[in-house]
Design a protein around this motif. Structure first.
Motif, short mmCIF file in Angstrom:
data_model
loop_
_atom_site.label_atom_id
_atom_site.label_comp_id
_atom_site.label_asym_id
_atom_site.label_seq_id
_atom_site.Cartn_x
_atom_site.Cartn_y
_atom_site.Cartn_z
N ALA A 1 -95.83 19.57 -12.61
CA ALA A 1 -97.01 18.94 -13.22
C ALA A 1 -96.60 17.89 -14.25
O ALA A 1 -97.26 16.85 -14.38
CB ALA A 1 -97.89 20.01 -13.86
N LEU A 2 -95.53 18.16 -14.96
CA LEU A 2 -95.06 17.21 -15.97
C LEU A 2 -94.62 15.90 -15.32
O LEU A 2 -95.00 14.81 -15.79
CB LEU A 2 -93.91 17.83 -16.76
CG LEU A 2 -93.16 16.89 -17.72
CD1 LEU A 2 -94.10 16.41 -18.82
CD2 LEU A 2 -91.94 17.58 -18.31
N GLN B 1 -95.52 14.69 -12.59
CA GLN B 1 -96.63 14.02 -11.92
C GLN B 1 -97.65 13.49 -12.93
O GLN B 1 -98.64 12.87 -12.53
CB GLN B 1 -97.32 14.99 -10.96
CG GLN B 1 -96.44 15.41 -9.79
CD GLN B 1 -97.06 16.52 -8.95
OE1 GLN B 1 -98.16 16.98 -9.24
NE2 GLN B 1 -96.36 16.96 -7.92
N ASP B 2 -97.42 13.74 -14.21
CA ASP B 2 -98.36 13.32 -15.24
C ASP B 2 -98.31 11.81 -15.43
O ASP B 2 -97.24 11.23 -15.60
CB ASP B 2 -98.05 14.03 -16.56
CG ASP B 2 -99.17 13.88 -17.58
OD1 ASP B 2 -99.32 12.78 -18.12
OD2 ASP B 2 -99.89 14.87 -17.81
N HIS C 1 -101.30 22.70 -22.74
CA HIS C 1 -101.03 23.00 -21.34
C HIS C 1 -99.55 23.36 -21.21
O HIS C 1 -98.70 22.77 -21.89
CB HIS C 1 -101.35 21.78 -20.47
CG HIS C 1 -101.34 22.05 -19.00
ND1 HIS C 1 -100.17 22.14 -18.28
CD2 HIS C 1 -102.35 22.28 -18.13
CE1 HIS C 1 -100.45 22.40 -17.01
NE2 HIS C 1 -101.77 22.48 -16.90
N LYS D 1 -97.35 22.50 -19.29
CA LYS D 1 -96.44 21.39 -18.97
C LYS D 1 -95.89 20.76 -20.26
O LYS D 1 -94.81 20.17 -20.24
CB LYS D 1 -97.16 20.33 -18.14
CG LYS D 1 -98.30 19.61 -18.85
CD LYS D 1 -98.98 18.64 -17.92
CE LYS D 1 -100.17 17.97 -18.60
NZ LYS D 1 -100.88 17.06 -17.66
#
Length: 276
Positions: free
Chosen positions: A47-48, A50-51, A231, A233
């Motif tokens: 997720a990180l 893809q941030d 979050h 991430k």
């Protein structure tokens, strides 16, 4: 007494590194709650990466850290050479002035620089002066003392006759400077550059007062994240930053150790030569 020292040292390390251990474990947790373990996962790291917000801000921080550390290294090395050539009393006075940015509270430095930039903006009749340039100037300013303090000991350890010996052997002043002086103080220059990079990368307090909306660094944005539940991430991001800083610091210590060992061997060879 030795037992007490060992126990105390262990307690200090626990106090320092247990929070980072908890943070690292939380970055691999499937759940959102740090206190509840729900299974191992790499999803937070996925997720990180893809941030679309945090990664550009991380790039901004890296740009500022790299540029400011390089500029501070050049200016700091030049300043250290100048300070080293001063007389004893003037050198001590200059070093005392140089240390002020390190001992001064960061919030005072940040507010002072913000007021200075605001004044400069009014003088130049600019509506908004804060941005990348002011952020870069601020980072160079607080990085300079670390570079100077890293280079000065190496200049003190250097044989003052090396430069003259190199020129006697045919070197020009410029060649003697780069091939002898810079070579001798290079470990201090690299240590100062690495220290400046790490200080710049994670700076928040000073950056918070001198950044503009057009160029935001990661630590400033993370402060906004802390106003609401984090979050997981973010835990992954903190873990990666910690690892990067740790690798840099370990590398700096290893380099310093190798340089000290090289100097010890050189002194040993020189001593044997004199004995012979």
């Amino acid at each position: 007494m030795k037992t007490f020292n060992k126990v105390f040292t262990v307690l200090v390390f626990i106090f320092l590194y247990v929070p980072m251990l908890v943070l690292t474990v939380a970055s691999f947790n499937k759940g959102m709650d740090v206190a509840v373990w729900k299974g191992f996962t790499f999803d937070q790291y996925a997720a990180l990466f893809q941030d679309g917000v945090l990664l550009p801000l991380l790039l901004n921080s890296l740009i500022v850290a790299v540029v400011s550390s390089l500029v501070a290294t050049v200016l700091g090395t030049m300043a250290a050479l100048g300070i080293h050539s001063m007389s004893g009393r003037m050198r001590r006075l200059t070093m005392a002035i140089t240390n002020i940015p390190m001992t001064n509270p960061e919030i005072v430095t940040g507010v002072s620089l913000a007021l200075l930039f605001a004044f400069a903006g009014q003088m130049m009749k600019l509506k908004s002066v804060l941005g990348f340039t002011t952020l870069l100037i601020a980072h160079i300013t607080f990085n300079l003392p670390y570079v100077i303090l890293s280079v000065m000991p190496k200049l003190g350890q250097m044989d003052p006759d090396l430069r003259d010996a190199a020129m006697d052997l045919g070197c020009t002043p410029m060649q003697a400077f780069f091939q002898v002086i810079i070579h001798e103080i290079l470990p201090g220059i690299v240590s100062g550059a690495l220290m400046a990079f790490t200080m710049s990368l994670d700076d928040f307090v000073i950056s918070y007062f001198v950044y503009g909306p057009g160029f935001v660094t990661l630590p400033v944005e993370i402060y906004n994240y802390t106003k609401k539940p984090l979050h997981p991430k973010i835990y992954a991001l903190f873990t990666l930053l910690f690892l990067v800083i740790l690798v840099v610091m370990v590398g700096m210590n290893l380099m310093q150790g190798r340089e000290d060992e090289r100097r010890r061997r050189a002194r040993g060879v020189f001593g044997k030569g004199e004995a012979a």
